[in-house]
Design a protein around this motif. Structure first.
Motif, mmCIF file in Angstrom:
data_model
loop_
_atom_site.group_PDB
_atom_site.id
_atom_site.type_symbol
_atom_site.label_atom_id
_atom_site.label_comp_id
_atom_site.label_asym_id
_atom_site.label_seq_id
_atom_site.Cartn_x
_atom_site.Cartn_y
_atom_site.Cartn_z
ATOM 1 N N VAL A 163 0.806 -1.222 0.000
ATOM 2 C CA VAL A 163 0.000 0.000 0.000
ATOM 3 C C VAL A 163 0.841 1.275 0.000
ATOM 4 N N GLY A 164 2.178 1.147 0.056
ATOM 5 C CA GLY A 164 3.041 2.322 0.083
ATOM 6 C C GLY A 164 4.416 2.018 -0.475
ATOM 7 N N ILE A 165 5.158 3.093 -0.798
ATOM 8 C CA ILE A 165 6.506 2.994 -1.359
ATOM 9 C C ILE A 165 7.482 3.608 -0.363
ATOM 10 N N GLY A 166 8.422 2.786 0.135
ATOM 11 C CA GLY A 166 9.409 3.274 1.080
ATOM 12 C C GLY A 166 9.651 2.253 2.190
ATOM 13 N N GLU A 167 10.554 2.501 3.145
ATOM 14 C CA GLU A 167 10.859 3.887 3.353
ATOM 15 C C GLU A 167 12.067 4.299 2.542
ATOM 16 N N THR A 168 12.079 5.529 2.146
ATOM 17 C CA THR A 168 13.119 6.098 1.313
ATOM 18 C C THR A 168 13.423 7.498 1.842
ATOM 19 N N GLY A 169 14.381 8.163 1.245
ATOM 20 C CA GLY A 169 14.680 9.520 1.674
ATOM 21 C C GLY A 169 16.162 9.775 1.780
ATOM 22 N N LEU A 170 16.527 10.637 2.734
ATOM 23 C CA LEU A 170 17.914 11.065 2.897
ATOM 24 C C LEU A 170 18.308 11.021 4.364
ATOM 25 N N ASP A 171 19.480 10.436 4.636
ATOM 26 C CA ASP A 171 20.008 10.411 5.990
ATOM 27 C C ASP A 171 21.454 10.876 5.951
ATOM 28 N N TYR A 172 21.658 12.140 6.310
ATOM 29 C CA TYR A 172 23.001 12.723 6.342
ATOM 30 C C TYR A 172 23.603 12.671 7.743
ATOM 31 N N TYR A 173 22.870 12.124 8.693
ATOM 32 C CA TYR A 173 23.398 11.976 10.053
ATOM 33 C C TYR A 173 24.406 10.837 10.101
ATOM 34 N N TYR A 174 23.996 9.676 9.588
ATOM 35 C CA TYR A 174 24.886 8.516 9.583
ATOM 36 C C TYR A 174 25.707 8.423 8.302
ATOM 37 N N ASP A 175 25.154 8.909 7.177
ATOM 38 C CA ASP A 175 25.858 8.842 5.887
ATOM 39 C C ASP A 175 26.338 7.424 5.580
ATOM 40 N N HIS A 176 25.494 6.436 5.826
ATOM 41 C CA HIS A 176 25.868 5.058 5.531
ATOM 42 C C HIS A 176 25.967 4.798 4.030
ATOM 43 N N SER A 177 25.321 5.631 3.219
ATOM 44 C CA SER A 177 25.414 5.515 1.764
ATOM 45 C C SER A 177 25.784 6.863 1.169
ATOM 46 N N ASP A 178 26.409 6.803 0.002
ATOM 47 C CA ASP A 178 26.803 8.007 -0.728
ATOM 48 C C ASP A 178 25.591 8.923 -0.924
ATOM 49 N N ARG A 179 25.779 10.201 -0.714
ATOM 50 C CA ARG A 179 24.645 11.125 -0.766
ATOM 51 C C ARG A 179 24.032 11.226 -2.161
ATOM 52 N N ASP A 180 24.862 11.200 -3.190
ATOM 53 C CA ASP A 180 24.304 11.232 -4.544
ATOM 54 C C ASP A 180 23.451 9.993 -4.807
ATOM 55 N N ARG A 181 23.907 8.857 -4.308
ATOM 56 C CA ARG A 181 23.139 7.625 -4.504
ATOM 57 C C ARG A 181 21.839 7.670 -3.689
ATOM 58 N N GLN A 182 21.893 8.237 -2.486
ATOM 59 C CA GLN A 182 20.663 8.422 -1.707
ATOM 60 C C GLN A 182 19.662 9.279 -2.478
ATOM 61 N N ARG A 183 20.151 10.366 -3.051
ATOM 62 C CA ARG A 183 19.252 11.274 -3.765
ATOM 63 C C ARG A 183 18.661 10.603 -5.002
ATOM 64 N N ALA A 184 19.466 9.842 -5.721
ATOM 65 C CA ALA A 184 18.969 9.145 -6.912
ATOM 66 C C ALA A 184 17.915 8.104 -6.526
ATOM 67 N N SER A 185 18.168 7.361 -5.449
ATOM 68 C CA SER A 185 17.211 6.365 -4.984
ATOM 69 C C SER A 185 15.906 7.035 -4.564
ATOM 70 N N PHE A 186 16.007 8.142 -3.854
ATOM 71 C CA PHE A 186 14.835 8.896 -3.420
ATOM 72 C C PHE A 186 13.972 9.290 -4.620
ATOM 73 N N ARG A 187 14.612 9.806 -5.654
ATOM 74 C CA ARG A 187 13.862 10.224 -6.845
ATOM 75 C C ARG A 187 13.236 9.023 -7.567
ATOM 76 N N ALA A 188 13.904 7.882 -7.554
ATOM 77 C CA ALA A 188 13.319 6.686 -8.170
ATOM 78 C C ALA A 188 12.056 6.261 -7.431
ATOM 79 N N HIS A 189 12.096 6.325 -6.120
ATOM 80 C CA HIS A 189 10.913 5.996 -5.327
ATOM 81 C C HIS A 189 9.772 6.975 -5.618
ATOM 82 N N ILE A 190 10.101 8.246 -5.735
ATOM 83 C CA ILE A 190 9.067 9.239 -6.031
ATOM 84 C C ILE A 190 8.438 8.967 -7.392
ATOM 85 N N ALA A 191 9.254 8.601 -8.370
ATOM 86 C CA ALA A 191 8.715 8.269 -9.691
ATOM 87 C C ALA A 191 7.744 7.103 -9.601
ATOM 88 N N ALA A 192 8.069 6.118 -8.772
ATOM 89 C CA ALA A 192 7.169 4.979 -8.581
ATOM 90 C C ALA A 192 5.870 5.421 -7.918
#
Length: 259
Positions: free
Chosen positions: A89-118
């Motif tokens: 019933v929903g898409i996520g969770e997705t978004g941005l986490d700059y506190y831990y930065d466990h993933s590259d920020r550009d990759r976080q942003r690209a993933s976030f936009r892919a989820h929004i497109a879905a």
């Protein structure tokens, strides 16, 4: 009291091993709807499986920003395909986490936009995680909303009051977790007290973030009742009325739960 827990992780350690008991305690506490959230692709089938077995549990599909580096090829098409399942019933969770930065920020942003497109394609709600990333989260949400509207919720809200206003202006809902009960959460309490009731959800994010009076314990969906009571007192509202309003909001936002 009829409650919806808009965000929990029923397969995670602390809940998955005793899932029948966890669900029984939730139902005894008045929880009538739970959204079981996924954070990585390998979880999708198990998360959906719980929703297939339990009539008061639904599922999401998504990649947490922490996991963006491990899912470099995630795209809207894969999310849309999995979201065709009747219990998703929903898409996520997705978004941005700059506190831990466990993933590259550009990759976080690209993933976030892919989820929004879905979300835009399916019109299923976007489930947004944001931590120490308000400016970029707001920029992406505004930019993507201009391309075509989509529903969504800021989960486990801990951001500023100004960010809350941006989210509300974009038509999004805001979900309050047990953090609001913590004694030092003064800014969050001030924001939660003024949120419009018709855009408010309540969640546990279980097994994390157990509210007062359960701090230090494994969180579980039953505890959404404690957060609801605290929030109602904060807002000067009747707890049962707030529970019913937020449950109705849950089903309005996650419209597929009404099918």
């Amino acid at each position: 009291m009829n409650l919806a827990d808009s965000h929990c992780h029923l397969i995670y350690k602390g809940l998955g091993e005793q899932q029948p008991e966890v669900l029984a305690r939730a139902r005894a506490a008045g929880v009538v709807a739970m959204l079981n959230i996924s954070t990585r692709e390998r979880e999708w089938d198990e998360v959906i499986g719980v929703a297939e077995r339990e009539p008061d549990v639904w599922a999401s599909v998504g990649i947490h920003p922490h996991e963006a580096d491990e899912h470099p090829d995630i795209d809207a098409a894969r999310l849309v395909d999995k979201a065709r399942h009747p219990r998703v019933v929903g898409i996520g969770e997705t978004g941005l986490d700059y506190y831990y930065d466990h993933s590259d920020r550009d990759r976080q942003r690209a993933s976030f936009r892919a989820h929004i497109a879905a979300c835009r394609e399916t019109q299923l709600p976007l489930i947004v995680h944001t931590r120490d990333a308000e400016a970029d989260t707001a920029e992406i949400l505004r930019d993507e909303m201009a391309k075509g509207a989509f529903p969504g919720v800021i989960h486990c809200f801990t951001a500023s009051g100004a960010f809350a206003d941006i989210a509300l202006d974009l038509g999004l809902y805001i979900s309050i977790s047990g953090i609001v009960t913590f004694k030092n959460a003064h800014d969050l309490q001030a924001t939660a007290a003024r949120l419009p009731r018709d855009r408010l959800l309540i969640e546990t994010d279980a097994p994390f973030l157990a509210p007062v009076p359960h701090r230090g314990k494994t969180g579980e969906p039953a505890f959404v009742a404690d957060t609801c009571r605290f929030l109602a007192n904060l807002r000067g509202e009747d707890p049962d009325a707030l529970a019913e309003a937020t449950r109705a909001n849950f089903h309005k936002l996650f419209a597929k739960t009404r099918a």
